[in-house]
Enzyme design. Structure first.
Site, PDB file in Angstrom:
ATOM      1  N   LYS A  22     -17.662 -21.229 -15.439  1.00  0.00           N
ATOM      2  CA  LYS A  22     -17.381 -22.024 -14.238  1.00  0.00           C
ATOM      3  C   LYS A  22     -18.676 -22.470 -13.565  1.00  0.00           C
ATOM      4  O   LYS A  22     -18.791 -23.602 -13.104  1.00  0.00           O
ATOM      5  CB  LYS A  22     -16.536 -21.219 -13.258  1.00  0.00           C
ATOM      6  CG  LYS A  22     -15.132 -20.923 -13.718  1.00  0.00           C
ATOM      7  CD  LYS A  22     -14.359 -20.210 -12.619  1.00  0.00           C
ATOM      8  CE  LYS A  22     -13.011 -19.744 -13.117  1.00  0.00           C
ATOM      9  NZ  LYS A  22     -13.114 -18.709 -14.163  1.00  0.00           N
ATOM     10  N   ARG A 116     -14.671 -16.458  -7.092  1.00  0.00           N
ATOM     11  CA  ARG A 116     -14.088 -16.700  -8.412  1.00  0.00           C
ATOM     12  C   ARG A 116     -14.962 -16.117  -9.521  1.00  0.00           C
ATOM     13  O   ARG A 116     -16.187 -16.243  -9.502  1.00  0.00           O
ATOM     14  CB  ARG A 116     -13.939 -18.211  -8.646  1.00  0.00           C
ATOM     15  CG  ARG A 116     -13.239 -18.938  -7.526  1.00  0.00           C
ATOM     16  CD  ARG A 116     -13.381 -20.437  -7.648  1.00  0.00           C
ATOM     17  NE  ARG A 116     -12.755 -20.953  -8.842  1.00  0.00           N
ATOM     18  CZ  ARG A 116     -13.109 -22.096  -9.424  1.00  0.00           C
ATOM     19  NH1 ARG A 116     -14.099 -22.810  -8.932  1.00  0.00           N
ATOM     20  NH2 ARG A 116     -12.475 -22.501 -10.496  1.00  0.00           N
ATOM     21  N   GLY A 131      -7.606 -17.276 -17.408  1.00  0.00           N
ATOM     22  CA  GLY A 131      -7.057 -16.369 -16.415  1.00  0.00           C
ATOM     23  C   GLY A 131      -7.308 -14.904 -16.657  1.00  0.00           C
ATOM     24  O   GLY A 131      -6.652 -14.055 -16.057  1.00  0.00           O
ATOM     25  N   GLN A 182     -17.373 -20.253  -3.189  1.00  0.00           N
ATOM     26  CA  GLN A 182     -17.262 -21.690  -2.921  1.00  0.00           C
ATOM     27  C   GLN A 182     -16.344 -21.928  -1.738  1.00  0.00           C
ATOM     28  O   GLN A 182     -15.266 -21.338  -1.622  1.00  0.00           O
ATOM     29  CB  GLN A 182     -16.710 -22.400  -4.157  1.00  0.00           C
ATOM     30  CG  GLN A 182     -16.766 -23.917  -4.082  1.00  0.00           C
ATOM     31  CD  GLN A 182     -16.364 -24.547  -5.399  1.00  0.00           C
ATOM     32  OE1 GLN A 182     -15.666 -23.941  -6.210  1.00  0.00           O
ATOM     33  NE2 GLN A 182     -16.790 -25.770  -5.643  1.00  0.00           N
ATOM     34  N   HIS A 485      -0.372 -21.538 -17.760  1.00  0.00           N
ATOM     35  CA  HIS A 485      -0.922 -20.461 -18.580  1.00  0.00           C
ATOM     36  C   HIS A 485      -0.268 -20.368 -19.957  1.00  0.00           C
ATOM     37  O   HIS A 485      -0.939 -20.356 -20.986  1.00  0.00           O
ATOM     38  CB  HIS A 485      -0.768 -19.129 -17.852  1.00  0.00           C
ATOM     39  CG  HIS A 485      -1.144 -17.953 -18.690  1.00  0.00           C
ATOM     40  ND1 HIS A 485      -0.210 -17.243 -19.422  1.00  0.00           N
ATOM     41  CD2 HIS A 485      -2.333 -17.375 -18.952  1.00  0.00           C
ATOM     42  CE1 HIS A 485      -0.815 -16.284 -20.074  1.00  0.00           C
ATOM     43  NE2 HIS A 485      -2.105 -16.329 -19.803  1.00  0.00           N
TER      44      HIS A 485
END
Length: 526
Positions: A22, A116, A131, A182, A485
């Site tokens: 990420k 995150r 996930g 964030q 998912h």
């Protein structure tokens, strides 16, 4: 900033081991003109290493985990739980905490932040780790952010993440975790865009799943998305716009000569704009084709080479179609509700011990305000609770509407059934292929009793269901879209899947033999 904490613009495409998947993508996005990335920073993997480098208990537990097999789930769960506890009890190094606090003070401590996980092994070409690590939303204050950074670190060793790494051959010692902090945004709507259709592999078709509010329910598979397919080919779409402009000009009295000239000039400019990207794409495509041809020619020289080459060609095509499509399904909302639930159940335990209520689960039939009143007065209306229990049993027989407006209007829709066989159950195709097998209707993870070759039928899946995908050979869910998912993991594992099948767990009986058409989007009961 130090190497412990980096701003998004400070990371580059060489720093995957430092900022994780990420972090790498946020760094790339933040450097694109016109893209507004919410402010934040990355606590790099160096912070995680510093926190754990002196922990002998952590290293000893890792050694125990390394010698386990993926099917030893009970023992894996025990060791993983101890590792998570060890990480949560470890102090965040002072220089890491200081650097993170400084970044927060610069951005504004009063704001809500998303915390995150960003692992060094995620969004890879052959595995998504969709996930598998945790993320948390709406975290406010330095202390809370630091606490949730540690929770993200610990989530590197959830049972599902550990088993997933084992199944895909990753060394636990070589996977590290960065944490993204964030600033939250609260959108009217959110969505996920694939620049190629994730089912067909059509790179001229954009696929968008969108819904109201934050995207967490969408990617976690808790809500069905609105799906939009948009034909790409920028040249084609812009040419249509240019023709439209020509008609408008003629209405204003321009001559036909000026109209045609303007259209030709615009089309030429747009074509030139695409030449460079088209050249690069064609260059890469040709290189891949040459390598494919080389491999197939070598296979043909082997015994039974024709069949091997044919099968390899089929697998190459499958890989090209499906390998690039990933998602970030998260489960933050449910995790927060779980914490609230645990706190409320503790209150319920005290009420049971005090003889106020008979069963802990009785509080499920009270509003939050009513529960507060029971806790305060130590009195409650047992007759009312009995009535609500009866009503609940009756309501369970009803099927709630998929969509209801604020005015109370129930909006219904349906799938086109023109080309479906008689009796087929329609849904949304998300992972191609056709498979037959025994249907296992599973409504909760605790009830799962799957054998190799079964087809999982359920309401929806989230990351905690990932270990079940190893043994099944097909998937049917009541809720979902292309990017939820279950759909992503099914494509990754090559399992035919159909989602958005209304009433699937009711229409399909446990143990029935069914055929799942993952390409056409329907199920047949055999």
């Amino acid at each position: 900033m130090s190497s412990l904490v980096l701003g998004f613009r400070e990371s580059d495409n060489t720093q995957l081991p430092l900022v994780g998947g990420k972090g790498l993508q946020l760094g790339a996005l933040s450097k694109i003109d016109g893209i507004q990335v919410p402010e934040g920073f990355c606590v790099t993997t160096e912070g995680f290493r510093k926190a754990m480098e002196r922990s002998e208990a952590y290293r000893a537990l890792l050694d125990q985990l390394t010698v386990r097999n993926a099917d030893e789930r009970e023992r894996i769960g025990e060791i993983s739980r101890e590792i998570r506890q060890t990480i949560m009890e470890a102090a965040i190094p002072s220089d890491v905490a200081k650097a993170a606090a400084h970044s927060l003070s610069r951005l504004g401590e009063e704001h809500a932040y998303a915390v995150r996980s960003s692992a060094t092994a995620e969004d890879l070409p052959h595995v998504s780790f969709a996930g598998q690590q945790d993320s948390y939303l709406n975290i406010v204050g330095v202390d809370a952010v630091l606490r949730h950074i540690r929770k993200c670190w610990a989530s590197l060793f959830t049972d599902r993440a550990v088993i997933y790494r084992m199944q895909n051959g990753f060394d636990h010692r070589q996977v590290h975790l960065a944490v993204i902090v964030q600033r939250m945004v609260f959108p009217q709507a959110s969505g996920i865009l694939f620049t190629a259709d994730p089912v067909t592999g059509n790179r001229r078709m954009l696929s968008i799943d969108a819904g109201f509010g934050l995207g967490e329910a969408l990617v976690s598979g808790l809500a069905s998305a609105d799906n939009y397919s948009v034909r790409e080919g920028n040249i084609a779409s812009k040419r249509i716009a240019a023709k439209t402009l020509a008609v408008y000009a003629r209405k204003e009295g321009d001559t036909e000569t000026r109209q045609v000239g303007s259209e030709q000039q615009m089309t030429q400019a747009l074509t030139d704009e695409q030449n460079e990207s088209q050249r690069k794409f064609e260059q890469g495509r040709q290189k891949a084709l040459n390598k494919e041809q080389e491999l197939l020619e070598r296979l043909k020289l082997l015994p039974d080479g024709g069949r091997k080459a044919k099968e390899t060609k089929r697998m190459i095509d499958l890989m090209r179609h499906f390998i690039g499509f990933r998602e970030y399904p998260k489960y933050g909302m449910i995790q927060r509700y779980f914490i609230y639930k645990q706190a409320l159940l503790k209150e319920a335990e005290q009420l049971v011990r005090a003889g106020v209520i008979q069963e802990i689960e009785d509080i499920y039939y009270l509003t939050f305000a009513a529960l507060r009143e029971v806790v305060r007065t130590r009195k409650w209306d047992e007759q009312m609770i009995s009535k609500r229990k009866e009503e609940h049993q009756w309501h369970k027989k009803l099927t709630p509407p998929r969509l209801i407006t604020s005015e109370g209007e129930m909006i219904t829709g349906g799938y086109r059934r023109d080309n479906l066989p008689a009796g087929a159950i329609a849904g949304l195709p998300v992972s191609s292929g056709v498979v037959e097998g025994r249907a296992r209707v599973v409504l909760s993870l605790e009830e799962a009793d799957l054998q190799a070759g079964d087809i999982l039928v359920t309401a929806y899946t989230d990351p905690s269901w990932t270990p079940l995908f190893v043994s099944i050979k097909g998937l049917v869910t009541e809720v979902g879209g292309l990017m939820t998912h279950g759909a992503v993991i099914a494509r990754e594992y090559g399992l035919p899947a159909v989602v958005g099948v209304e009433g699937a767990a009711r229409l399909i009986k446990d143990g029935q033999r069914i055929r799942v058409h993952g390409t056409a989007g329907y199920i047949e009961i055999l």
